[in-house]
Write a protein that holds these residues in place. Structure first.
Motif, PDB file in Angstrom:
ATOM      1  N   CYS A 102      32.756 -78.071  13.681  1.00  0.00           N
ATOM      2  CA  CYS A 102      31.773 -78.864  14.429  1.00  0.00           C
ATOM      3  C   CYS A 102      30.429 -78.134  14.487  1.00  0.00           C
ATOM      4  N   GLY A 103      29.431 -78.681  13.794  1.00  0.00           N
ATOM      5  CA  GLY A 103      28.082 -78.113  13.838  1.00  0.00           C
ATOM      6  C   GLY A 103      27.750 -77.265  12.624  1.00  0.00           C
ATOM      7  N   GLY A 129      28.580 -73.754   7.856  1.00  0.00           N
ATOM      8  CA  GLY A 129      28.085 -72.798   6.853  1.00  0.00           C
ATOM      9  C   GLY A 129      27.277 -71.653   7.426  1.00  0.00           C
ATOM     10  N   GLY A 130      27.342 -71.463   8.720  1.00  0.00           N
ATOM     11  CA  GLY A 130      26.575 -70.368   9.328  1.00  0.00           C
ATOM     12  C   GLY A 130      25.345 -70.848  10.070  1.00  0.00           C
ATOM     13  N   GLY A 131      24.840 -72.052   9.729  1.00  0.00           N
ATOM     14  CA  GLY A 131      23.675 -72.608  10.428  1.00  0.00           C
ATOM     15  C   GLY A 131      22.517 -71.629  10.438  1.00  0.00           C
ATOM     16  N   PRO A 132      21.858 -71.491  11.567  1.00  0.00           N
ATOM     17  CA  PRO A 132      20.730 -70.567  11.651  1.00  0.00           C
ATOM     18  C   PRO A 132      21.150 -69.112  11.451  1.00  0.00           C
ATOM     19  N   TYR A 133      22.435 -68.834  11.531  1.00  0.00           N
ATOM     20  CA  TYR A 133      22.917 -67.448  11.377  1.00  0.00           C
ATOM     21  C   TYR A 133      23.398 -67.159   9.955  1.00  0.00           C
ATOM     22  N   ALA A 134      23.264 -68.133   9.046  1.00  0.00           N
ATOM     23  CA  ALA A 134      23.790 -67.957   7.676  1.00  0.00           C
ATOM     24  C   ALA A 134      23.198 -66.707   7.042  1.00  0.00           C
ATOM     25  N   GLY A 135      24.032 -65.963   6.392  1.00  0.00           N
ATOM     26  CA  GLY A 135      23.582 -64.757   5.702  1.00  0.00           C
ATOM     27  C   GLY A 135      23.636 -63.512   6.561  1.00  0.00           C
ATOM     28  N   GLY A 153      30.428 -69.541   8.670  1.00  0.00           N
ATOM     29  CA  GLY A 153      31.270 -70.684   9.016  1.00  0.00           C
ATOM     30  C   GLY A 153      32.741 -70.458   8.732  1.00  0.00           C
ATOM     31  N   ILE A 154      33.491 -71.530   8.943  1.00  0.00           N
ATOM     32  CA  ILE A 154      34.946 -71.428   8.914  1.00  0.00           C
ATOM     33  C   ILE A 154      35.546 -71.766   7.551  1.00  0.00           C
TER      34      ILE A 154
END
Ligand code: SF4
Ligand code: SF4
Length: 253
Positions: A201-202, A207-213, A220-221
């Protein structure tokens, strides 16, 4: 007592009629994207350059927007002088697959399909989730939580959130799965009896959203567990969450 009853009559029925009645969303709600690359003059990448999350690309006359990475900000729309892209008012955004979240100009969208007959017969009338908050900002938890209020009454569909994964039929993951939460997520998943389902959810959980990388997050999961339902947004609107869930459960076809 009489006063309480009169107040109740005055207040009337507060629960949304969705999915029987279409959801009325505010004008400024940003839903399913509309892409029109025919408006793009050659060589223009203003939308892609404006996106801090690499969610939009423009190659060989095809615009591609990955709703799994998108936080619906919408810097790309503001950056485009040719009105080649816009966000519509349609909240039906979820998909069973990661690829299903990618919007390609000229291609049909892939809405969430119902899970298999065996799972529908097991979970279609009653399903319980253990929510795991895996390092996000709490926005996704807040909008998931809204569904348990009187305005949405998720319980009418037989859906409940429970305190223990041992009492659950699936995991509901929010957040990018930080290093500290990785093992906790694995333990929670193993504690859910099979067969079980996983919902991301979200944007963070997808994929990590604003925290990706970030070296402190797992993007993400998806790389850790099999996912049955991806619900995009940052956070997703409650209608988007409810719609995805009801499609997965076969209550909207
Ligand atoms: S709305 Fe989505 S695609 Fe557009 S700039 Fe924001 S994150 Fe990128
Ligand atoms: S997707 Fe957005 S709202 Fe949800 S946890 Fe991540 S940053 Fe917060």
């Amino acid at each position: 007592m009489i006063r309480a009853m009169l107040a109740r009559i005055r207040q009337g029925h507060r629960t949304t009629g969705y999915p029987r009645v279409p959801a009325v969303l505010p004008e400024r709600f940003r839903g399913y994207p509309r892409l029109d690359p025919s408006r793009c003059p050659g060589g223009c990448h203003a939308c892609g350059d404006a996106c801090a999350y690499g969610a939009i690309t423009h190659e060989a006359g095809t615009l591609r927007l990955d709703m799994g990475k998108c936080i619906f900000c919408p810097e790309c729309v503001d950056a485009c002088p040719h009105e080649a892209l816009a966000f519509g008012n349609d909240a039906q955004l979820s998909s069973n697959t990661r690829e299903g979240l990618v919007v390609l100009s000229g291609e049909e969208r892939q809405k969430t399909r119902a899970m298999g007959d065996e799972l529908i017969s097991l979970f279609g009338r009653s399903i319980k989730f253990r929510e795991v908050s895996a390092g996000g900002c709490n926005g996704c938890e807040a909008d998931t939580n809204v569904l348990s209020t009187i305005g949405w009454d998720l319980g009418r569909f037989g859906v409940q959130f429970v305190a223990s994964p041992r009492h659950a039929d699936g995991l509901w993951i929010t957040g990018p799965v930080t290093a500290n939460m990785k093992e906790a997520v694995r333990i929670a998943y193993e504690a859910v009896p099979s067969p079980k389902i996983v919902v991301a959810c979200g944007a963070c959980a997808i994929g990590g959203g604003p925290y990706a990388g970030s070296p402190e997050a797992s993007d993400g999961i998806g790389g850790l567990l099999p996912v049955d339902l991806y619900i995009p947004g940052c956070p997703p609107h409650p209608v988007t969450i409810l719609d995805g869930l009801l499609r997965l459960l076969g209550k909207i076809r």
